[in-house]
Design an enzyme around this catalytic site. Structure first.
Site, PDB file in Angstrom:
ATOM      1  N   ASP A 137      -0.748   8.865  -1.059  1.00  0.00           N
ATOM      2  CA  ASP A 137      -0.566   7.416  -1.095  1.00  0.00           C
ATOM      3  C   ASP A 137      -1.879   6.765  -1.477  1.00  0.00           C
ATOM      4  O   ASP A 137      -2.941   7.155  -0.980  1.00  0.00           O
ATOM      5  CB  ASP A 137      -0.130   6.894   0.278  1.00  0.00           C
ATOM      6  CG  ASP A 137       1.029   5.901   0.188  1.00  0.00           C
ATOM      7  OD1 ASP A 137       1.148   5.229  -0.856  1.00  0.00           O
ATOM      8  OD2 ASP A 137       1.810   5.806   1.154  1.00  0.00           O
ATOM      9  N   HIS A 186      -3.369   0.513  -7.929  1.00  0.00           N
ATOM     10  CA  HIS A 186      -2.888   0.473  -6.539  1.00  0.00           C
ATOM     11  C   HIS A 186      -2.476   1.848  -6.022  1.00  0.00           C
ATOM     12  O   HIS A 186      -2.393   2.049  -4.812  1.00  0.00           O
ATOM     13  CB  HIS A 186      -1.714  -0.502  -6.428  1.00  0.00           C
ATOM     14  CG  HIS A 186      -2.099  -1.931  -6.646  1.00  0.00           C
ATOM     15  ND1 HIS A 186      -2.267  -2.818  -5.617  1.00  0.00           N
ATOM     16  CD2 HIS A 186      -2.376  -2.617  -7.786  1.00  0.00           C
ATOM     17  CE1 HIS A 186      -2.620  -4.002  -6.110  1.00  0.00           C
ATOM     18  NE2 HIS A 186      -2.690  -3.903  -7.425  1.00  0.00           N
TER      19      HIS A 186
END
Length: 474
Positions: free
Chosen positions: A375, A167
């Site tokens: 991110d 993730h």
């Protein structure tokens, strides 16, 4: 709490945390509620349909719980001691891997005892999974805390179909090679039939590492590991788009949005930031840039408010305490130098809020400012697009968020370039309606065409196909 009669699950999700939170009633009865979150939303229907199980830690150290049934699937708690929580989770996962995988925004630490704990806990997760999975079951391992599980599980249960999804970002080769245990982590991931990353460059980083650091043959996106093949591809994760749209349009969220505007004094423009309090999120840079726009008179504090939500995170870690103190001081200094006696220019909340409140905030935000330094994806950007009504919104987005690759019509910025960020924020604030509407319609189409259900179905469909190909070759 019902204990399951069978431990043969055809579909198993393995994650650091379970998808349930414990609640104790006033009379002392323990109940478990489903945790809010997109991953749970996407995978629960699959588990209920197939007879699935979720393997993970329940969040309390030094406590062992038996597996139990919850909402149509099995919950399989994996115990952690307080020392393992400190060394495997706070230590190796979040003190070593997290900063390294986020471009070493903070310096990673390398401690052998942390690595030892990481290995022990990964083996325990793999064993719990091997014990609960039915013959030929599909297992989907989630995220950076469990990168050794695929190979450990394959050794225990070669009959299983194994997927892994990361993730967070996967770093460039030059950074990953700092890890003393780089070979072991690569080999750990190669136990999966399919390894998923957020963006193609990260899958390419992984394949390049395999070429450089192992003797395995790489053919395009697949790695030959003995008799087994591992495929590495990008699967950008998304959100429960319909769920967020419905929540934001609910009478309760609309009422809460109106109350928020009232509380803020009905400013002409609302700028919003929503982040976990983490050094990767670019909070120092963002607040400094927007603070300068107020102090330079480009934003008028009597007409514009910037609301920053920073959800508490890892408060027992020094770097996070320092960040919290830095942000407190920075916000206080800006607010003391601009504005009058009324509402402050920057409304800062170091707190977590329920999803309905977040949807209300997204509704009232004229400009959403999402500027992480690094991110994997950043789902806040997608949540804003889903929740903001109509097309009169604007998304200012870091080009270093995985979401920037999909949300191309956002106002993209380099979060390290404060002047560039200031210019883009001002452009988004003052852009004509036609431009904002064109951009927002494009962003809305993108997320509606790619909800989290499609992400999960695409990954699992590819995983089934890859294994089938392997079976045919045997």
């Amino acid at each position: 709490m019902n204990h399951p009669s069978s431990t043969d699950a055809s579909f198993v999700v393995v994650a650091n945390r379970l998808p349930v939170d414990r609640h104790v009633t006033p009379d002392g009865e323990v109940t478990w509620r489903t945790s809010p979150g997109g991953l749970v939303t996407a995978l629960e229907p699959v588990m209920r349909k197939l007879g699935g199980a979720w393997v993970g830690w329940h969040g309390a150290p030094d406590e062992k719980l038996k597996p139990f049934d919850h909402d149509g699937y099995q919950v399989v708690p994996v115990p952690l001691s307080a020392q393992e929580q400190e060394e495997y989770y706070e230590g190796f996962s979040n003190g070593t891997l997290w900063p390294l995988y986020h471009d070493t925004v903070e310096k990673p630490e390398f401690h052998r005892e942390w690595w030892d704990a990481y290995q022990h806990v990964n083996r325990r997760f793999a064993q719990a999974t091997a014990d609960v999975a039915a013959p030929g079951a599909t297992v989907w391992v989630q995220d950076y805390q469990l990168q050794l599980v695929p190979t450990l599980l394959r050794e225990m249960r070669p009959d299983l179909r194994i997927g892994f999804f990361l993730h967070i970002p996967f770093p460039p080769v030059e950074l990953f090679q700092q890890l003393p245990w780089r070979r072991q982590l690569i080999e750990g991931l190669l136990g999966a039939d399919l390894v998923g990353f957020q963006v193609p460059t990260q899958a390419a980083n992984f394949l390049r590492l395999v070429r450089q650091r192992t003797a395995h043959k790489v053919e395009r996106d697949r790695v030959l590991v003995g008799e087994h093949r591992c495929v590495a591809r990008a699967y950008p994760i998304s959100i429960d788009v319909a769920g967020f749209e419905e929540l934001a349009a609910s009478p309760e969220a609309i009422s809460e949005a109106e109350a928020l505007l009232e509380e803020l004094g009905h400013p002409k423009k609302v700028l919003l930031g929503v982040d976990r309090l983490d050094y990767t999120k670019g909070l120092r840079q963002r607040i400094r840039a927007i603070g300068e726009l107020f102090t330079e008179g480009k934003l008028d504090p009597s007409e514009v408010v910037f609301m920053q939500i920073a959800t508490p995170s890892r408060e027992n870690v020094d770097e996070y305490r320092r960040l919290r103190d830095d942000i407190d001081l920075l916000v206080g200094r800006i607010n003391s130098s601009v504005g009058g006696v009324g509402r402050p220019a920057i409304v800062y909340r170091h707190a977590g809020f329920p999803r309905q409140t977040m949807a209300a905030m997204y509704r009232i935000a004229d400009v959403m400012v999402v500027t992480p330094l690094a991110d994997g994806m950043n789902l806040v950007a997608k949540e804003y697009v889903a929740c903001h009504p109509g097309t009169d919104g604007a998304l200012v987005l870091s080009e270093f968020a995985g979401a920037a690759r999909e949300l191309r019509r956002a106002y993209l910025v380099n979060p390290y370039d404060l002047d560039g960020m200031k210019d883009m924020v001002m452009h988004a604030v003052g852009a004509p309606y036609r431009e904002r509407a064109s951009r927002m319609r494009s962003l809305q189409r993108q997320i509606r065409n790619n909800p989290i259900e499609k992400w999960a179905n695409t990954f699992l469909g590819d995983l089934a196909g890859i294994k089938a190909l392997g079976d045919e070759d045997d």
